[in-house]
Design an enzyme around this catalytic site. Structure first.
Site, PDB file in Angstrom:
ATOM      1  N   ASN A  55       0.871  -1.032   0.006  1.00 44.65           N
ATOM      2  CA  ASN A  55       0.103  -0.021   0.029  1.00 44.65           C
ATOM      3  C   ASN A  55       0.920   1.200  -0.107  1.00 44.65           C
ATOM      4  OD1 ASN A  55      -1.874   2.054   0.310  1.00 44.65           O
ATOM      5  ND2 ASN A  55      -2.388   1.313   2.693  1.00 44.65           N
TER       6      ASN A  55
ATOM      7  N   LYS B 134      -0.056   4.155  -0.405  1.00 43.62           N
ATOM      8  CA  LYS B 134      -0.560   5.310   0.097  1.00 43.62           C
ATOM      9  C   LYS B 134      -0.321   6.657  -0.773  1.00 43.62           C
ATOM     10  CE  LYS B 134      -0.035   3.381   4.649  1.00 43.62           C
ATOM     11  NZ  LYS B 134      -0.145   3.666   6.115  1.00 43.62           N
TER      12      LYS B 134
ATOM     13  N   HIS C 229      -9.704   0.776   4.535  1.00 45.19           N
ATOM     14  CA  HIS C 229      -8.321   0.903   5.334  1.00 45.19           C
ATOM     15  C   HIS C 229      -8.761   1.751   6.409  1.00 45.19           C
ATOM     16  CE1 HIS C 229      -4.424   2.225   6.036  1.00 45.19           C
ATOM     17  NE2 HIS C 229      -4.038   1.180   5.933  1.00 45.19           N
TER      18      HIS C 229
ATOM     19  N   GLU D 297      -7.223   4.212   7.746  1.00 46.91           N
ATOM     20  CA  GLU D 297      -7.226   5.693   7.368  1.00 46.91           C
ATOM     21  C   GLU D 297      -8.216   6.231   6.733  1.00 46.91           C
ATOM     22  OE1 GLU D 297      -3.425   5.351   5.281  1.00 46.91           O
ATOM     23  OE2 GLU D 297      -2.394   4.904   7.183  1.00 46.91           O
TER      24      GLU D 297
ATOM     25  N   GLU E  61      -5.619  -5.514  10.306  1.00 52.65           N
ATOM     26  CA  GLU E  61      -4.531  -4.477  10.460  1.00 52.65           C
ATOM     27  C   GLU E  61      -4.916  -3.634  11.648  1.00 52.65           C
ATOM     28  OE1 GLU E  61      -2.540  -3.037   6.748  1.00 52.65           O
ATOM     29  OE2 GLU E  61      -4.312  -1.932   7.057  1.00 52.65           O
TER      30      GLU E  61
ATOM     31  N   GLY F 166       1.733   2.202  10.624  1.00 51.99           N
ATOM     32  CA  GLY F 166       2.688   3.375  10.547  1.00 51.99           C
ATOM     33  C   GLY F 166       3.222   3.745  11.997  1.00 51.99           C
TER      34      GLY F 166
ATOM     35  N   SER G 159       3.247  -2.029  10.530  1.00 53.47           N
ATOM     36  CA  SER G 159       4.450  -1.919  10.531  1.00 53.47           C
ATOM     37  C   SER G 159       5.372  -3.430  10.415  1.00 53.47           C
ATOM     38  CB  SER G 159       4.945  -1.483  12.178  1.00 53.47           C
ATOM     39  OG  SER G 159       4.464  -0.377  12.146  1.00 53.47           O
TER      40      SER G 159
HETATM   41  C1  PEP Z   1      -1.147   0.117   5.975  1.00 52.86           C
HETATM   42  O1  PEP Z   1      -1.064   1.225   5.736  1.00 52.86           O
HETATM   43  O2  PEP Z   1      -1.666  -0.754   5.254  1.00 52.86           O
HETATM   44  C2  PEP Z   1       0.328  -0.377   6.769  1.00 52.86           C
HETATM   45  C3  PEP Z   1       0.265  -1.764   7.135  1.00 52.86           C
HETATM   46  O3  PEP Z   1       1.136   0.329   7.103  1.00 52.86           O
HETATM   47  P1  PEP Z   1       2.628   0.193   7.730  1.00 52.86           P
HETATM   48  O4  PEP Z   1       3.060  -1.032   7.227  1.00 52.86           O
HETATM   49  O5  PEP Z   1       3.190   1.450   7.212  1.00 52.86           O
HETATM   50  O6  PEP Z   1       2.144   0.197   9.176  1.00 52.86           O
END
Ligand code: PEP
Length: 251
Positions: A9, A11, A95, A97, A167, A173, A213
């Site tokens: 992703n 973003k 997601h 976000e 997630e 993040g 992460s």
């Molecule tokens: C995500 O945005 O789906 C994600 C897993 O981000 P990160 O790996 O940066 O935590």
């Protein structure tokens, strides 16, 4: 046998030249050292068509979002049909976000899943609890509701066309990863919820990704867990070598 997937992703990162460079570095790496999983890349909308031409069969391309409506007077939106028409095959839906910053509700997410099914896009449906919900030990309840309010409104045939991404919001993040044991515990719970609603066959076959992460250092530990079928990778997917290493950890 369920599909193993590592999805990136990106973003809202990278201008077009850097996006092409990253995709080319990923496809070069995959050609040298083929991954034993499916690789899916979700760039910003404006690069979808261009990046589909770069994948040369080594990866598939996903949108990060789609509109809940089919077409019409929705200025600034992008429909699932448009995404399908440029050759993308997956779409991230729900997601955290989008849920938090764009107030996407279960009703909206249900409509988005429907649009994906209508347009041959495999939705990567994201679920996961926030930090407060985890500290209050409500994480199982929250995740069960996220499934119930959205995915469980569909038939087993539709659900079978879905990839789930667990997630935990507190891990996205932040550099805080769920431990392999915490992630496995939740993935196994999600699989049991699917079995109760849709039957054991779908539960055994549905792909459940971990996101939050996940990086080149911790991917191996997560991917060895029996109910973790791959990852949805944010920050670490913006560096080709790191992302390729993650892909190669999934066997
Ligand atoms: C995500 O945005 O789906 C994600 C897993 O981000 P990160 O790996 O940066 O935590």
């Amino acid at each position: 046998m369920r599909a193993k997937i590592v999805a990136a992703n990106w973003k809202m990162n990278k201008a077009l030249p850097q996006a092409i460079e990253l995709m080319q570095a990923i496809t070069f790496g995959l050609r040298q050292n083929p991954a034993s999983c499916k690789v899916v890349i979700a760039p910003p909308f404006v690069y979808l068509e261009r990046l589909v031409t770069e994948t040369t069969g080594l990866a598939e391309v996903a949108a990060q979002n789609c509109c809940s409506r089919n077409n019409g007077a929705y200025t600034g939106e992008v429909s699932a049909g448009m995404i399908e028409s440029v050759g993308a095959t997956y779409c991230i839906v729900g997601h955290s976000e989008r849920r938090q910053l764009y107030a996407e509700t279960p009703d909206v997410l249900e409509a988005k899943l429907q649009r994906c099914y209508d347009h041959n896009l495999t939705p990567i449906f994201c679920i996961g609890e926030n930090h407060l919900e985890r500290t209050e030990e409500r994480h199982f309840e929250v995740v069960a509701q996220q499934l119930e309010y959205v995915l469980f409104n569909f038939t087993v045939e539709h659900a079978a066309k879905t990839v789930i991404a667990y997630e935990p919001v507190w891990a996205i993040g932040t550099g805080l990863t769920a431990s392999p044991e915490q992630a496995q515990e939740m993935h196994s719970f999600i699989r049991r919820q699917i079995a109760t609603k849709f039957g054991q066959e779908l539960a055994d076959n549905i792909t459940i990704l971990y996101g939050g992460s996940c990086n080149a250092q911790n991917a191996a530990g997560l991917f060895t867990k029996e109910d973790i079928d791959g990852g949805l990778i944010g920050g670490a997917a913006l560096v080709a070598d790191d992302f390729l290493k993650i892909c190669n950890e999934l066997r």
